[in-house]
Design a protein around this motif. Structure first.
Motif, PDB file in Angstrom:
ATOM      1  N   CYS A 116       0.812  -1.222   0.000  1.00 40.55           N
ATOM      2  CA  CYS A 116       0.000   0.000   0.000  1.00 40.55           C
ATOM      3  C   CYS A 116       0.844   1.270   0.000  1.00 40.55           C
ATOM      4  N   ILE A 119       0.964   3.053  -3.208  1.00 39.06           N
ATOM      5  CA  ILE A 119      -0.220   3.886  -3.455  1.00 39.06           C
ATOM      6  C   ILE A 119      -0.173   5.147  -2.604  1.00 39.06           C
ATOM      7  N   TRP A 122       2.078   7.681  -4.083  1.00 43.36           N
ATOM      8  CA  TRP A 122       1.405   8.261  -5.248  1.00 43.36           C
ATOM      9  C   TRP A 122       0.375   9.303  -4.805  1.00 43.36           C
ATOM     10  N   ILE A 123      -0.397   8.956  -3.778  1.00 40.62           N
ATOM     11  CA  ILE A 123      -1.394   9.891  -3.241  1.00 40.62           C
ATOM     12  C   ILE A 123      -0.710  11.141  -2.692  1.00 40.62           C
ATOM     13  N   LYS A 126       0.112  13.473  -5.471  1.00 39.54           N
ATOM     14  CA  LYS A 126      -1.077  14.159  -5.987  1.00 39.54           C
ATOM     15  C   LYS A 126      -1.569  15.244  -5.034  1.00 39.54           C
ATOM     16  N   ASP A 142      -9.399  10.957  -8.775  1.00 35.09           N
ATOM     17  CA  ASP A 142      -8.308   9.985  -8.920  1.00 35.09           C
ATOM     18  C   ASP A 142      -7.807   9.515  -7.559  1.00 35.09           C
ATOM     19  N   ILE A 143      -7.668  10.447  -6.620  1.00 39.33           N
ATOM     20  CA  ILE A 143      -7.181  10.077  -5.284  1.00 39.33           C
ATOM     21  C   ILE A 143      -8.183   9.160  -4.586  1.00 39.33           C
ATOM     22  N   LEU A 146      -7.653   5.754  -5.888  1.00 42.58           N
ATOM     23  CA  LEU A 146      -6.423   5.176  -5.346  1.00 42.58           C
ATOM     24  C   LEU A 146      -6.638   4.677  -3.917  1.00 42.58           C
ATOM     25  N   LEU A 149      -8.430   1.413  -4.116  1.00 37.00           N
ATOM     26  CA  LEU A 149      -7.526   0.319  -4.487  1.00 37.00           C
ATOM     27  C   LEU A 149      -6.693  -0.118  -3.289  1.00 37.00           C
TER      28      LEU A 149
END
Length: 326
Positions: A116, A119, A122-123, A126, A142-143, A146, A149
């Motif tokens: 995780c 992810i 990545w978050i 953003k 998008d967040i 994510l 996911l």
């Protein structure tokens, strides 16, 4: 070590790889016979079938885990430098990421929070772009997806939904579409999951997914404090980092101030999300590593007395190694 990683060079990347394996030497020397846990949440196994962790040989498990940490550290370092959180390009974020992701033995194996963290990083990227984005609605959508996911992999990740609205409060003026779009993005993923459960005549189990959200926050925890003595030098560095950040807070760019506030909230949210997992394990706190490593890197990037900050880092590294062995 700290002074070396204050520069951005290929040599430091090679040193980082060597240091990551060195910090995990304890588990390579004392490998257990097997690891027994699942990679995914039970409600995700209808969608994806992957082998159990016990199917991997321990040496393979630990080696893959350290390689994942190195990749995450490099990605994390790139994001911190891209957003100029430390004021200059450096490899300190990667160094502190590798160090703090090796605090406990349970951190050193493949686990859902470890996956995780890809992810989460990545978050983080953003969210740091949120204040500069002209279209916050799509970014929040998008967040939200994510986070969904991540929740499919590890349920406590769902608590990061709170970060959607905390970040909007920090970075954007109120727009109800942006406040709703992140939640819609999250629900989109689980809508398809609900349809899949329905097709498999198992919709009742889908509703069971959400039961941990009504768990009461534990009023007491069974903790063996001797297992967490290693956190003392880390806590000292965190306090020094907070003082350093406060000293420079109003002299920093507004974007940098907001970034550190957002990362502080992310650290707290990741920390307290354990309550949604009644049988949570120590590896849950790997989710605190990305936001926490930024604060640690900030201190070492701004510290002035070399003998002090090098000694402090050496104490931290030696403490981690000692408690991993004993």
């Amino acid at each position: 070590m700290i002074n070396q990683f204050r520069t951005l060079s290929l040599v430091n990347l090679l040193l980082l790889v060597a240091f990551a394996f060195f910090m995990r030497i304890a588990i390579f020397i004392n490998l257990p016979e097997k690891f027994d846990f699942e990679f995914l949440e039970p409600y995700t196994k209808l969608l994806v079938q992957i082998p159990s962790a016990s199917a991997l040989a321990p040496i393979v498990n630990v080696t893959i885990a350290v390689m994942l940490v190195i990749i995450q550290a490099v990605l994390f370092n790139t994001i911190v430098n891209r957003h100029n959180l430390l004021g200059k390009p450096t490899y300190l974020p990667a160094l502190l990421y590798v160090t703090t992701s090796g605090l406990f033995l349970q951190f050193l194996i493949i686990s859902p929070p470890l996956i995780c963290n890809f992810i989460l990083i990545w978050i983080m990227d953003k969210l740091l772009k949120l204040g500069k984005s002209g279209n916050g609605m799509m970014m929040m959508f998008d967040i939200g997806m994510l986070i969904a996911l991540g929740t499919l992999i590890y349920f406590p990740f769902i608590v990061l939904l709170v970060m959607l609205w905390l970040s909007l409060l920090l970075y954007r003026s109120f727009n109800w579409r942006e406040w709703v779009s992140g939640l819609i993005g999250f629900l989109t993923i689980f809508f398809f999951l609900a349809v899949f459960y329905y097709w498999n005549d198992n919709i009742g189990q889908f509703f069971q997914i959400w039961k941990p959200l009504v768990n009461k926050f534990p009023s007491s925890l069974q903790i063996n404090y001797n297992d967490y003595v290693v956190l003392l030098p880390l806590a000292l560095i965190m306090v020094l980092a907070a003082l350093q950040l406060w000293e420079n807070f109003f002299r920093s760019f507004i974007s940098t101030r907001k970034a550190f506030q957002m990362l502080f909230f992310m650290f707290i949210v990741s920390l307290i999300s354990f309550y949604t997992k009644p049988d949570f394990r120590v590896y849950h706190f790997l989710l605190c590593v990305p936001p926490g490593a930024v604060l640690l890197a900030y201190y070492f990037s701004n510290a002035k007395k070399r003998w002090f900050y090098e000694s402090l880092f050496a104490i931290l590294a030696i403490s981690i190694q000692y408690f991993l062995f004993v």
